[in-house]
Design a protein around this motif. Structure first.
Motif, short mmCIF file in Angstrom:
data_model
loop_
_atom_site.label_atom_id
_atom_site.label_comp_id
_atom_site.label_asym_id
_atom_site.label_seq_id
_atom_site.Cartn_x
_atom_site.Cartn_y
_atom_site.Cartn_z
N TYR A 1 0.83 -0.90 0.07
CA TYR A 1 0.20 0.73 0.14
C TYR A 1 1.33 1.14 -0.16
O TYR A 1 0.61 1.86 0.09
CB TYR A 1 -0.72 0.27 1.36
CG TYR A 1 -2.24 -0.46 1.08
CD1 TYR A 1 -2.71 -0.02 -0.33
CD2 TYR A 1 -2.46 -2.07 0.81
CE1 TYR A 1 -4.37 -1.24 -0.63
CE2 TYR A 1 -3.85 -2.93 0.82
CZ TYR A 1 -4.22 -2.41 0.20
OH TYR A 1 -5.64 -3.23 -0.60
N SER A 2 2.37 1.21 0.30
CA SER A 2 2.70 2.73 0.05
C SER A 2 4.15 2.65 -1.03
O SER A 2 3.61 3.17 -1.34
CB SER A 2 4.31 3.15 1.53
OG SER A 2 4.63 1.48 1.45
N GLU A 3 3.95 1.36 -1.72
CA GLU A 3 4.82 1.32 -2.95
C GLU A 3 4.43 0.98 -4.20
O GLU A 3 4.51 1.99 -5.25
CB GLU A 3 6.14 0.18 -2.63
CG GLU A 3 6.74 0.27 -1.15
CD GLU A 3 8.02 -0.73 -1.17
OE1 GLU A 3 7.63 -1.73 -2.01
OE2 GLU A 3 8.26 -1.06 -0.09
N ALA B 1 0.05 0.78 -4.43
CA ALA B 1 -0.99 1.08 -4.44
C ALA B 1 -0.97 2.82 -4.91
O ALA B 1 -1.41 2.64 -5.99
CB ALA B 1 -1.80 1.39 -3.34
N PRO B 2 -0.09 3.33 -4.71
CA PRO B 2 -0.65 4.75 -5.10
C PRO B 2 0.33 4.94 -6.67
O PRO B 2 -0.04 6.38 -7.05
CB PRO B 2 0.91 5.58 -4.25
CG PRO B 2 1.79 5.03 -3.63
CD PRO B 2 1.06 3.21 -3.96
N LEU B 3 0.61 3.98 -7.64
CA LEU B 3 0.80 3.62 -8.94
C LEU B 3 -0.34 3.64 -9.99
O LEU B 3 -0.56 3.32 -10.39
CB LEU B 3 1.88 2.83 -9.31
CG LEU B 3 3.11 3.72 -8.13
CD1 LEU B 3 4.47 2.85 -8.55
CD2 LEU B 3 3.80 4.85 -9.17
N LYS C 1 -7.41 3.55 -9.51
CA LYS C 1 -8.44 3.53 -7.98
C LYS C 1 -9.23 2.07 -8.59
O LYS C 1 -9.89 1.44 -7.82
CB LYS C 1 -9.68 5.30 -8.32
CG LYS C 1 -8.84 5.81 -7.70
CD LYS C 1 -9.51 7.56 -6.89
CE LYS C 1 -8.80 8.33 -5.82
NZ LYS C 1 -9.38 9.42 -6.00
#
Length: 146
Positions: A40-42, A44-46, A49
């Motif tokens: 979720y930190s590495e 998911a931001p990429l 949605k």
């Protein structure tokens, strides 16, 4: 729960750790929580949605007592992720809705209870199992069966 057949192998991409259930019962040796934190930190931001998120359980050493791989994954390949296959085959599907991670913990409790019963209609393969997070508060867990 219901039986579903997946007709074709599907590749997803994610971060993988190797663990065993005994280790996951001890906070000092548990790895799955940290795996999801890293995802979720590495990763998911990429993702978009709308991107589906998977938890893949594979490369079982034996049964529930042996080591296995866990991969936090999506259908989109991003830098730093590796491909993992969701195998074609028959799966028994369990569903849960509610706040995460409590809902997924509860559905795994249901799965353990089901397969612990010697009179269960289906037997686990211990080949590939996976979680499909198809909404913010919804998960389907696919357990490979004979």
């Amino acid at each position: 729960m219901k039986v579903e057949t997946i007709n074709e192998l599907k590749l997803v991409y994610g971060l993988t750790i190797r663990t065993k259930n005994e280790n996951e019962m001890n906070q000092e040796t548990a790895k799955i929580g940290n795996l999801w934190g890293s995802f979720y930190s590495e990763v998911a931001p990429l993702l978009n949605k709308e991107e589906l998120v998977y938890g893949i359980y594979s490369s079982y050493e034996s049964d529930h007592s042996g080591e296995f791989n866990v991969t936090a994954a999506s259908e989109k390949k991003v830098d730093g992720t590796e491909a993992v296959a969701i195998e074609a085959g028959k799966y028994l599907v369990f569903t849960a809705q509610g706040e995460m991670p409590q809902a997924v913990i509860q559905v795994w409790t249901d799965i353990w209870n089901y397969f612990s019963d010697e009179d269960s209609e289906f037997k686990r393969l211990y080949k590939t199992d996976f979680e499909l997070y198809d909404g913010p508060n919804s998960v389907k867990v696919y357990i490979g069966i004979q």
